[in-house]
Write a protein that holds these residues in place. Structure first.
Motif, PDB file in Angstrom:
ATOM      1  N   ILE A  80       5.105   7.653  10.714  1.00 17.93           N
ATOM      2  CA  ILE A  80       5.800   7.280  11.953  1.00 17.93           C
ATOM      3  C   ILE A  80       5.620   5.793  12.229  1.00 17.93           C
ATOM      4  O   ILE A  80       6.561   5.091  12.599  1.00 17.93           O
ATOM      5  N   ALA A  81       4.403   5.295  12.047  1.00 19.29           N
ATOM      6  CA  ALA A  81       4.113   3.886  12.337  1.00 19.29           C
ATOM      7  C   ALA A  81       4.908   2.943  11.445  1.00 19.29           C
ATOM      8  O   ALA A  81       5.190   1.802  11.830  1.00 19.29           O
ATOM      9  N   THR A  82       5.297   3.395  10.247  1.00 20.11           N
ATOM     10  CA  THR A  82       6.013   2.530   9.304  1.00 20.11           C
ATOM     11  C   THR A  82       7.461   2.965   9.097  1.00 20.11           C
ATOM     12  O   THR A  82       8.091   2.573   8.116  1.00 20.11           O
ATOM     13  N   VAL A  83       8.012   3.739  10.016  1.00 17.03           N
ATOM     14  CA  VAL A  83       9.372   4.247   9.820  1.00 17.03           C
ATOM     15  C   VAL A  83      10.392   3.113   9.780  1.00 17.03           C
ATOM     16  O   VAL A  83      11.438   3.235   9.140  1.00 17.03           O
ATOM     17  N   TYR A  84      10.106   1.985  10.439  1.00 13.37           N
ATOM     18  CA  TYR A  84      10.998   0.835  10.402  1.00 13.37           C
ATOM     19  C   TYR A  84      10.549  -0.207   9.375  1.00 13.37           C
ATOM     20  O   TYR A  84      10.979  -1.356   9.427  1.00 13.37           O
ATOM     21  N   HIS A  85       9.682   0.188   8.466  1.00 10.76           N
ATOM     22  CA  HIS A  85       9.106  -0.758   7.517  1.00 10.76           C
ATOM     23  C   HIS A  85       9.249  -0.270   6.077  1.00 10.76           C
ATOM     24  O   HIS A  85       9.351   0.925   5.820  1.00 10.76           O
ATOM     25  N   ASP A  86       9.252  -1.236   5.156  1.00  9.98           N
ATOM     26  CA  ASP A  86       9.089  -0.932   3.740  1.00  9.98           C
ATOM     27  C   ASP A  86       7.600  -1.036   3.432  1.00  9.98           C
ATOM     28  O   ASP A  86       6.914  -1.940   3.924  1.00  9.98           O
ATOM     29  N   VAL A  87       7.102  -0.130   2.602  1.00 11.71           N
ATOM     30  CA  VAL A  87       5.690  -0.148   2.222  1.00 11.71           C
ATOM     31  C   VAL A  87       5.597  -0.258   0.703  1.00 11.71           C
ATOM     32  O   VAL A  87       6.081   0.620  -0.024  1.00 11.71           O
ATOM     33  N   THR A  88       5.004  -1.339   0.232  1.00  5.40           N
ATOM     34  CA  THR A  88       4.815  -1.569  -1.191  1.00  5.40           C
ATOM     35  C   THR A  88       3.363  -1.257  -1.544  1.00  5.40           C
ATOM     36  O   THR A  88       2.453  -1.928  -1.059  1.00  5.40           O
ATOM     37  N   ASP A  89       3.155  -0.236  -2.357  1.00  7.16           N
ATOM     38  CA  ASP A  89       1.803   0.180  -2.732  1.00  7.16           C
ATOM     39  C   ASP A  89       1.411  -0.434  -4.072  1.00  7.16           C
ATOM     40  O   ASP A  89       2.091  -0.219  -5.086  1.00  7.16           O
ATOM     41  N   LEU A  90       0.322  -1.208  -4.074  1.00  7.63           N
ATOM     42  CA  LEU A  90      -0.259  -1.730  -5.303  1.00  7.63           C
ATOM     43  C   LEU A  90      -1.449  -0.851  -5.668  1.00  7.63           C
ATOM     44  O   LEU A  90      -2.405  -0.755  -4.895  1.00  7.63           O
ATOM     45  N   ARG A  91      -1.375  -0.208  -6.842  1.00  4.22           N
ATOM     46  CA  ARG A  91      -2.435   0.723  -7.240  1.00  4.22           C
ATOM     47  C   ARG A  91      -3.092   0.237  -8.521  1.00  4.22           C
ATOM     48  O   ARG A  91      -2.446   0.079  -9.548  1.00  4.22           O
ATOM     49  N   ALA A  92      -4.407  -0.005  -8.433  1.00  2.00           N
ATOM     50  CA  ALA A  92      -5.192  -0.400  -9.599  1.00  2.00           C
ATOM     51  C   ALA A  92      -5.971   0.816 -10.086  1.00  2.00           C
ATOM     52  O   ALA A  92      -6.566   1.540  -9.290  1.00  2.00           O
ATOM     53  N   ALA A  93      -5.967   1.025 -11.398  1.00  2.00           N
ATOM     54  CA  ALA A  93      -6.613   2.224 -11.931  1.00  2.00           C
ATOM     55  C   ALA A  93      -7.334   1.925 -13.234  1.00  2.00           C
ATOM     56  O   ALA A  93      -6.981   1.001 -13.976  1.00  2.00           O
ATOM     57  N   HIS A  94      -8.348   2.737 -13.494  1.00  6.04           N
ATOM     58  CA  HIS A  94      -9.082   2.709 -14.758  1.00  6.04           C
ATOM     59  C   HIS A  94      -9.636   4.107 -14.997  1.00  6.04           C
ATOM     60  O   HIS A  94     -10.115   4.748 -14.053  1.00  6.04           O
ATOM     61  N   PRO A  95      -9.566   4.616 -16.240  1.00  9.57           N
ATOM     62  CA  PRO A  95     -10.045   5.981 -16.505  1.00  9.57           C
ATOM     63  C   PRO A  95     -11.485   6.224 -16.110  1.00  9.57           C
ATOM     64  O   PRO A  95     -11.864   7.342 -15.746  1.00  9.57           O
ATOM     65  N   SER A  96     -12.309   5.192 -16.162  1.00 11.93           N
ATOM     66  CA  SER A  96     -13.730   5.381 -15.843  1.00 11.93           C
ATOM     67  C   SER A  96     -13.985   5.481 -14.350  1.00 11.93           C
ATOM     68  O   SER A  96     -15.088   5.793 -13.915  1.00 11.93           O
ATOM     69  N   THR A  97     -12.961   5.200 -13.539  1.00 10.11           N
ATOM     70  CA  THR A  97     -13.116   5.253 -12.085  1.00 10.11           C
ATOM     71  C   THR A  97     -12.512   6.547 -11.571  1.00 10.11           C
ATOM     72  O   THR A  97     -11.311   6.740 -11.621  1.00 10.11           O
ATOM     73  N   ASN A 243      -7.238  -1.171 -15.983  1.00 14.29           N
ATOM     74  CA  ASN A 243      -6.403  -1.099 -17.179  1.00 14.29           C
ATOM     75  C   ASN A 243      -4.939  -0.845 -16.854  1.00 14.29           C
ATOM     76  O   ASN A 243      -4.082  -0.955 -17.713  1.00 14.29           O
ATOM     77  N   THR A 244      -4.645  -0.518 -15.579  1.00 14.73           N
ATOM     78  CA  THR A 244      -3.259  -0.268 -15.185  1.00 14.73           C
ATOM     79  C   THR A 244      -3.039  -0.728 -13.751  1.00 14.73           C
ATOM     80  O   THR A 244      -3.867  -0.481 -12.875  1.00 14.73           O
ATOM     81  N   LEU A 245      -1.932  -1.406 -13.534  1.00 16.34           N
ATOM     82  CA  LEU A 245      -1.481  -1.717 -12.185  1.00 16.34           C
ATOM     83  C   LEU A 245      -0.084  -1.151 -12.044  1.00 16.34           C
ATOM     84  O   LEU A 245       0.805  -1.458 -12.844  1.00 16.34           O
ATOM     85  N   ASP A 246       0.102  -0.285 -11.063  1.00 13.00           N
ATOM     86  CA  ASP A 246       1.478   0.126 -10.786  1.00 13.00           C
ATOM     87  C   ASP A 246       1.816  -0.211  -9.350  1.00 13.00           C
ATOM     88  O   ASP A 246       0.967  -0.217  -8.462  1.00 13.00           O
ATOM     89  N   VAL A 247       3.090  -0.531  -9.157  1.00 16.14           N
ATOM     90  CA  VAL A 247       3.594  -0.958  -7.853  1.00 16.14           C
ATOM     91  C   VAL A 247       4.713   0.000  -7.466  1.00 16.14           C
ATOM     92  O   VAL A 247       5.692   0.152  -8.199  1.00 16.14           O
ATOM     93  N   SER A 248       4.560   0.655  -6.313  1.00 18.43           N
ATOM     94  CA  SER A 248       5.564   1.597  -5.820  1.00 18.43           C
ATOM     95  C   SER A 248       6.230   1.027  -4.572  1.00 18.43           C
ATOM     96  O   SER A 248       5.549   0.501  -3.687  1.00 18.43           O
ATOM     97  N   PHE A 249       7.544   1.156  -4.517  1.00 23.15           N
ATOM     98  CA  PHE A 249       8.308   0.645  -3.389  1.00 23.15           C
ATOM     99  C   PHE A 249       8.812   1.833  -2.568  1.00 23.15           C
ATOM    100  O   PHE A 249       9.676   2.593  -3.003  1.00 23.15           O
ATOM    101  N   ASN A 250       8.234   1.973  -1.383  1.00 24.44           N
ATOM    102  CA  ASN A 250       8.600   3.059  -0.477  1.00 24.44           C
ATOM    103  C   ASN A 250       9.503   2.473   0.605  1.00 24.44           C
ATOM    104  O   ASN A 250       9.026   1.906   1.589  1.00 24.44           O
TER     105      ASN A 250
END
Length: 381
Positions: A80-97, A243-250
């Motif tokens: 609800i707080a972001t209904v008028y907004h775009d949210v770009t998620d930057l996700r950093a990942a590594h198998p050991s984490t 080892n991986t960065l993915d960026v999602s555009f919501n």
């Protein structure tokens, strides 16, 4: 959650509407909204944001919505707080984490790179340039104007929150003036669209089974790729604990997503070699700098015997409203006429001249409906 929420009745109503709810009764104090279906659910929406019990009523509403939609209360609150907004998620990942955390160094690089990617994308929204060296002031302002949401589990996610109120109602056919406030909001959406397209191009080049050609690298500048964007991306993926960065555009649910933009891009350490090669080419080769302006067509002039037409586009230059004049060939001139008649904002790319005390002029290399906005495709036909 009993505290005063950081949104009001308008955000609640918009969220409910895009999720299938509809108002069935109400007064100036509150409304009842219904979700048609087997359960025939009804929720109460408080309308007086300054009322002492507004926070309490919103908490009850969030609890009801979370139950009906089988979601976490915090997830409903954030939506609800972001209904008028775009949210770009930057996700950093590594198998050991596996606990949703990353080392301090990796987290630091992720936050810094989030800022750098946003500023580089803002700069490319204003100028297509392979290597900026000095960012335009308007691009630097982006780092102060967008917000960061709370980090989330799921490896390690940093959300970038930017404005995206629906542009469908902002301009009308034959509009004679732009609105500076509207343009400020639309600039945020344009920056996010530039970032999405540019990262999409980089992902395509990194996933190919060959090195990108100089021509492909040059063409990528036209999509918003720059040396600075490549460096910001490489800084994150080059950290040993990521080892991986993915960026999602919501994209905001109340503003249709821009055309031809990927919803998600992914970069692993295998992509580093290509990113560095593109980065080196952009830094060492000279690419023509072209300005990009956004605005509305306010003036049209073409005599029966003229082949080209003269067009005036009102835009913001250094946050001040100005008319930029240009000559367009017949086919492109007809696109300008349609955009004027339908109230569709345009994007123009080319060499801009702004002599002191004189008219602003542009030698155009690209003209059309603003692709960051949802009605661009229809107007360009």
């Amino acid at each position: 959650m009993n505290d005063v929420p950081d949104f009001g009745p308008n955000e609640i109503r918009s969220y409910l509407r895009v999720n299938g709810w509809a108002p069935i009764d109400g007064s100036e104090l509150a409304e009842l909204w219904n979700l048609p279906g087997l359960a025939d659910e009804v929720v109460l929406v408080p309308l007086k944001q300054g009322a002492p019990d507004f926070g309490k009523r919103v908490h009850i509403l969030l609890t009801d919505l979370a139950r009906v939609q089988d979601q976490d209360t915090r997830a409903v609150h954030d939506a609800i707080a972001t209904v008028y907004h775009d949210v770009t998620d930057l996700r950093a990942a590594h198998p050991s984490t596996s606990d949703g955390s990353i080392p301090l160094e990796a987290g630091y690089e992720l936050f810094i790179s989030a800022k750098r990617m946003r500023v580089a994308s803002a700069a490319a929204t204003l100028r297509r340039q392979g290597h900026f060296r000095n960012f335009p002031p308007r691009a630097r302002d982006q780092a102060r104007e967008v917000r960061l949401g709370q980090t989330r589990r799921g490896s390690y996610i940093v959300p970038i929150i930017s404005q995206a109120r629906s542009p469908l109602e902002v301009y009308s056919p034959g509009q004679s003036d732009i609105d500076a406030g509207v343009e400020e909001v639309l600039f945020d959406r344009r920056v996010t669209a530039t970032m999405s397209r540019a990262l999409g191009v980089l992902e395509e080049m990194a996933s190919a089974d060959r090195d990108p050609t100089p021509s492909e690298v040059s063409d990528s500048v036209g999509e918003g790729v720059s040396y600075e964007l490549c460096q910001a991306l490489a800084k994150v993926v080059n950290v040993s604990s990521v080892n991986t960065l993915d960026v999602s555009f919501n994209w905001s649910r109340v503003a249709a997503p821009p055309s031809d933009t990927p919803l998600r891009v992914t970069f692993n350490q295998d992509a580093l070699d290509t990113i560095e090669k593109v980065s080196t080419q952009l830094k060492t080769r000279t690419y023509t700098r072209q300005h990009v302006i956004y605005g509305i067509v306010t003036d049209l002039s073409r005599q029966p015997d003229d082949e080209d037409g003269r067009v005036g586009v009102q835009t913001l230059l250094q946050r001040r409203s100005r008319i930029v004049w240009m000559h367009l060939p017949p086919e492109t001139y007809h696109v300008a006429v349609r955009c004027h008649d339908e109230g569709v904002p345009v994007r123009v790319q080319g060499v801009l001249s702004t002599p002191p005390g004189g008219h602003a002029n542009m030698t155009v290399s690209g003209f059309g409906p603003d692709p960051s906005l949802p009605f661009a495709q229809a107007a360009g036909q």
